[in-house]
Design an enzyme around this catalytic site. Structure first.
Site, PDB file in Angstrom:
ATOM      1  N   SER A  73       0.811  -1.230   0.000  1.00 51.90           N
ATOM      2  CA  SER A  73       0.000   0.000   0.000  1.00 51.90           C
ATOM      3  C   SER A  73       0.838   1.271   0.000  1.00 51.90           C
ATOM      4  O   SER A  73       0.316   2.341  -0.289  1.00 51.90           O
ATOM      5  CB  SER A  73      -0.988  -0.006   1.163  1.00 51.90           C
ATOM      6  OG  SER A  73      -0.340   0.181   2.385  1.00 51.90           O
ATOM      7  N   THR A 106      -1.235  -2.142   5.323  1.00 54.33           N
ATOM      8  CA  THR A 106      -1.503  -1.292   6.484  1.00 54.33           C
ATOM      9  C   THR A 106      -0.873   0.102   6.380  1.00 54.33           C
ATOM     10  O   THR A 106      -1.288   1.008   7.086  1.00 54.33           O
ATOM     11  CB  THR A 106      -1.012  -1.966   7.779  1.00 54.33           C
ATOM     12  OG1 THR A 106       0.365  -2.291   7.613  1.00 54.33           O
ATOM     13  CG2 THR A 106      -1.811  -3.207   8.096  1.00 54.33           C
ATOM     14  N   ASP A 107       0.150   0.255   5.517  1.00 52.88           N
ATOM     15  CA  ASP A 107       0.862   1.543   5.489  1.00 52.88           C
ATOM     16  C   ASP A 107      -0.066   2.718   5.170  1.00 52.88           C
ATOM     17  O   ASP A 107       0.011   3.770   5.804  1.00 52.88           O
ATOM     18  CB  ASP A 107       2.004   1.518   4.463  1.00 52.88           C
ATOM     19  CG  ASP A 107       3.209   0.737   4.958  1.00 52.88           C
ATOM     20  OD1 ASP A 107       3.111   0.103   6.025  1.00 52.88           O
ATOM     21  OD2 ASP A 107       4.248   0.759   4.272  1.00 52.88           O
TER      22      ASP A 107
HETATM   23  N1  GLN Z   1       1.518  -4.596   7.286  1.00 53.09           N
HETATM   24  C1  GLN Z   1       1.392  -4.212   6.041  1.00 53.09           C
HETATM   25  O1  GLN Z   1       0.406  -4.424   5.361  1.00 53.09           O
HETATM   26  C2  GLN Z   1       2.559  -3.452   5.493  1.00 53.09           C
HETATM   27  C3  GLN Z   1       2.983  -4.014   4.168  1.00 53.09           C
HETATM   28  C4  GLN Z   1       3.249  -2.963   3.156  1.00 53.09           C
HETATM   29  N2  GLN Z   1       4.216  -2.023   3.662  1.00 53.09           N
HETATM   30  C5  GLN Z   1       1.921  -2.327   2.793  1.00 53.09           C
HETATM   31  O2  GLN Z   1       1.527  -1.314   3.302  1.00 53.09           O
HETATM   32  O3  GLN Z   1       1.231  -2.915   2.001  1.00 53.09           O
END
Ligand code: GLN
Length: 341
Positions: A73, A106-107
């Site tokens: 993300s 999650t980013d």
């Molecule tokens: N925990 C996550 O999903 C982080 C994975 C990656 N950095 C993203 O945002 O997709």
């Protein structure tokens, strides 16, 4: 089929129909070894594999999957956001969809969540979920997070809250919840006012409702929006300069969010640059790098034409400013939006 208590037979047709829209992230990530939780490829597992990994969700909902993207993300673009918004709105408008779950990295999950919170034209549940550990990890958090997100989206209690973020047993409003830890499973926290409740196994327990307008009550309509204007975020610090302000204006930014120190503090030289930017028609939003509390509208800022971000984080203020700029570039009208959404 058996319901989740195993006590009676239910036809799938009586279950809520939930579409899982997959965007990528760690929840769809894969590592070489089960002990790897930081070295892995995000956004590689398909939506159908995510669903197959949690067969228990079939007792909660009649689920189907849609692969919107499969990306980390941090690589999200406004084009992906707009496509996702159109897709979610189209599906929710159909009688054959009772709710949506979005799986996401999650980013930037909090940005996508707030974007949809402002642009989804439906009261049906929309729940966004991710994971901090890849699908291959010991104690991967994705399967339980997905199970609870589907349970929440299948629940009538989730209606009318706008977009909900459901991770690690916490239910947060898309407006007020952010990633606040880089690595641990307990990464998502709501701002002082943002925690709405908890997931207890598959049961949502909700205590609060946001008073800020969202979804059907906003003026943002994606069917009228072809693209989103460039809005840059500048991170304030001691001994700052105006160089990055000038660079943003030169690069064509229509808006600048300044992530100030404390209650919207701006280094004097940077302020001169921002005043010039506002005079040139760029909308400047004064926000804070702190992550909690609000930025009060100060007379000097208002006179300079700056907008206060209220209590939105810089990254959420950027989402609102992009959408606001599709309607107007009048700073006073945009200030009203920051007080409304
Ligand atoms: N925990 C996550 O999903 C982080 C994975 C990656 N950095 C993203 O945002 O997709």
């Amino acid at each position: 089929m058996k319901n989740r208590l195993g006590s009676e037979q239910r036809s799938e047709r009586t279950l809520p129909r939930i579409t899982i829209v997959a965007v990528g992230g760690t929840i769809a990530g894969k590592a070489t070894h089960a002990t790897q939780t930081t070295q892995y490829d995000p956004g590689v597992v398909s939506v159908n594999s995510l669903i197959e990994a949690v067969p228990q969700i079939r007792s909660l909902a009649d689920v189907s999957g849609y692969q919107a993207a499969n990306i980390p993300s941090f690589a999200l673009t406004t084009d992906v956001l707009l496509q996702l918004g159109a897709e979610v709105n189209e599906r929710l408008a159909s009688d054959s969809c009772d709710g949506i779950v979005i799986t996401h990295g999650t980013d930037t999950l909090e940005e996508t969540a707030y974007f949809l919170h402002l642009t989804v034209k439906s009261e049906k549940p929309v729940v966004i979920v991710g994971a901090m550990r890849p699908s291959t990890a010991i104690s991967a958090d994705g399967p339980l997070n997905l199970y609870q997100a589907v349970a929440l989206a299948a629940s009538s209690e989730a209606r009318g809250h706008g977009v909900l973020m459901s991770l690690n047993g916490r239910i947060g409003s898309a407006r007020d919840t952010s990633k606040s830890q880089t690595m641990t499973a307990d990464a998502f926290r709501s701002a002082e006012a943002g925690l709405l409740g908890y997931m207890v196994d598959e049961q949502p327990v909700l205590y609060y409702k946001s008073l800020r307008a969202h979804t059907t009550a906003t003026e943002f309509d994606l069917t009228e929006v072809g693209n989103l204007p460039r809005v840059d975020i500048l991170f304030g610090h001691s001994d700052d300069s105006r160089d990055l302000v000038d660079a943003a204006v030169k690069a064509g930014a229509k808006g600048i969010v300044h992530a100030g120190t404390g209650n919207g503090g701006i280094f004097p030289l940077t302020r001169v640059g921002l005043v010039d930017a506002a005079k040139a028609g760029v909308v400047v939003v004064s926000s804070s790098r702190i992550g909690n509390g609000l930025v009060t509208a100060k007379p000097a800022d208002t006179q300079s034409g700056f907008v206060s971000s209220d209590n939105l984080t810089p990254q959420k203020a950027r989402i609102l400013l992009m959408l606001a700029l599709t309607r107007t570039n009048d700073a006073r009208a945009i200030q009203k939006m920051f007080e409304t959404y």
